[in-house]
Write a protein that holds these residues in place. Sequence first.
Motif: not given
Length: 760
Positions: A497-520
Amino acid sequence: MKQADRQQLWLIPATGTPATHVVAEVALLNRERRTRTYAVPDPLRPMVASGALLRVPLKDPRRSAVGVCVQTSEAPWDQTLPAIGELLAARTPLTPELIQLALWVAEYYFCPPGVALAAVAPILSRDAPPRMLRYLRKTDAVAARPLTPAQQSILDALRDGPRLRSDLTRDLGVTPARLRTLLRAALLEEFTQPEPATALPEACTGGAFDPDAPEDRFELSPAQRAALDAVSSALSQEHTFLVHLLFGVPGSGKTEVYVRAIRAALERRRQAILIVPEIALATQIVARLARRFQRVCVLHSRLTPAARGRALAAIASGAVDVVIGTRTAVFAPLPDVGLIIVDEEQDHSLKNLAAPRYHARDVAIKRAQLRGGTVLLGSATPALETWHNAHTASHFRLLRLPDRVGDARLPDVQIVAAADSPADGAQGMLSPPLESAIRETLQAGEQIVLLLNRRGFAAQLRCPACGLLARCPRCTAALVYHRADHVARCHACHLALPAPANCPDATCGTKLVATRLAIQYLHDLLAQRFPQARLLRLDSDTMRRRDDYARALHAFEQRQADVLLGTQMVAKGLDFPGVALVGVIEADASLWIPDFRAAERTFQLVTQVIGRAGRRPGTSRAIIQTRSPNLPALRCARTLDYEGFAADELAHRERLFYPPFARLVRLILADPRPAQARDEARRLSRGLRRCGETLDARIRVSDAARCVAPRLRDLLRYHVLVAAPRDGGVQRLLLSAAAEKLLHPRVQRFVIDVDPLDFL
Ligand code: ADP
Ligand code: ZN
């Protein structure tokens, strides 16, 4: 004249050539899919049987190859048949039983028989038995010409007895030419050493036998007793094939059942194999087990090839009753295996990561079936395949150990919802309840284990406000974000799919962020919040060698650190009495890995942590931090409700035609040229689909898709997934694909993984 005789007379040609001769089926130790037939010359006849290592001629008369005889038979005389060139070793660890097992592995996992045989008897991959040199003290031969100093030094080196040719050439830097001179002068003799096979080599014994271990005085609990009785009675029925699943929470005393079941096998004059996960070998558990048997051999990874060869020879000779080891131990050449135990049968280290990509649990079951033996699988969280079999297959028995032994108590388990806010990324790592629990535990001078369940590559799209994750609308697996083309892909069902821009919850709708956290990041965060705490990090970045791992665990056990933090590795080694707090960070992280087993892995991980933390009497705590506290996998894990989880998950799998309801095969294509792997994967997918349609309407072939780890070194990776019905559909499809010449794609690397555990 009897009928048979008449026939023979009739068959003998006028020239007097015999009507039949002995032929050998030979599997070359290369990638050939078919075995070849060779005539056995008369002088070799008594020595050539199945298992013999041979050198055979090829079409090109200047070349030859090494192979294993897998069968001999009497066949009509055929003078065009090439004859065996040389017998390299009449006896190898390959018994007829192991050859049969290797041929099954080759067929089931779709790999060349030579590759399977070499995996079963690793010693074979060495071309020939080691060559030895011996000094023949014939002083008169020397007189002809005086020895050069170099020749003299060779003879000196052999004065105390024969040595390996390879050692000698290495130590003295001797050239083959110089050796040849001495051999021709009959001063040296070369011979091959059949490995002596009586005494058990020191390197593989498990330590001193302890004739009165305290565990031997344990009174078995009624459930342990019932489990042992079931296994013993299977062992008493001569050559009956049965698989037992010993399903017991951690600490319920499975290990003690293993020990006594092995003794029951030994009493019946049969031998036993105990297979443990990779990590277990690095801990004392194995040493403790090994001490309970007299003639035991631990096949560990630190054995040199030579020591391993000696151990295998000792095992084959009958000098060993019990073999303990990781997945390769399933091929231990014991003469009469009555019992094979697979501890932690759900563990992914049981699957081999190179060809043949076998699963040791499944090979164990096959071996027991070939021989007529008993299998005992142990787990607190069985693989769903096993659980399903235990309820549906006629050769499976389910044995339960419902309670923990003694006064060990489960820890208090708290599931904490964590969300990360854009203002403070640290909140997602360390929720306030976890942070204060760490503080209290440190103040009390007790130890902490923190498990960050995260592998670094796949990025997910997450809502920074409410924590929701972008999921596949078709199958609910977490979508993986591909930054390059701004696409979100489902790696379970291959939707893109084209990457969705906003939160799937319609009442929230905040812009999504791509995350990765790590042990360091976690490490730095802890160092900053708790500057006094001594931190010990345990993950594949810091643990480069096996010894590092054992050393780190030992240091922690000796209380040289306050906090042990690491990836899943930590959960497996977790058995420390000083630990009062276990924290799991991002317990749902494995759910984001695009893999239909993600929920199962999460459940296993969390129950393992909870079970291990409560090993000591008294109070201990477990804090499971997650962004999705209502996940069924976590809810069930909290109360150790495996059966509830399994029922849910199995229903889901059945709907989607995933294992255990289907069998999968994954075909991976990798190539450095940008489009090559993709184009070939597409061709393969189309071809397989065509084959599948003619075979079975239930076979499903995916489109070619980029792997989750799309690059490996300089190779671009694509894969095709196939789901087929369980009754041999995968093998039939692969055979028909091979006949259609589909299985030689023009890529640098091509892998066929039957029953894959990994989808990266
Ligand atoms: P599991 O393998 O199921 O996690 P273990 O076999 O390690 O459990 O058993 C947990 C603990 O209980 C061990 O310390 C073990 O020595 C002890 N134990 C096992 N069986 C008994 C028994 N029948 N009586 C007393 N202690 C036992
Ligand atoms: Zn999907």
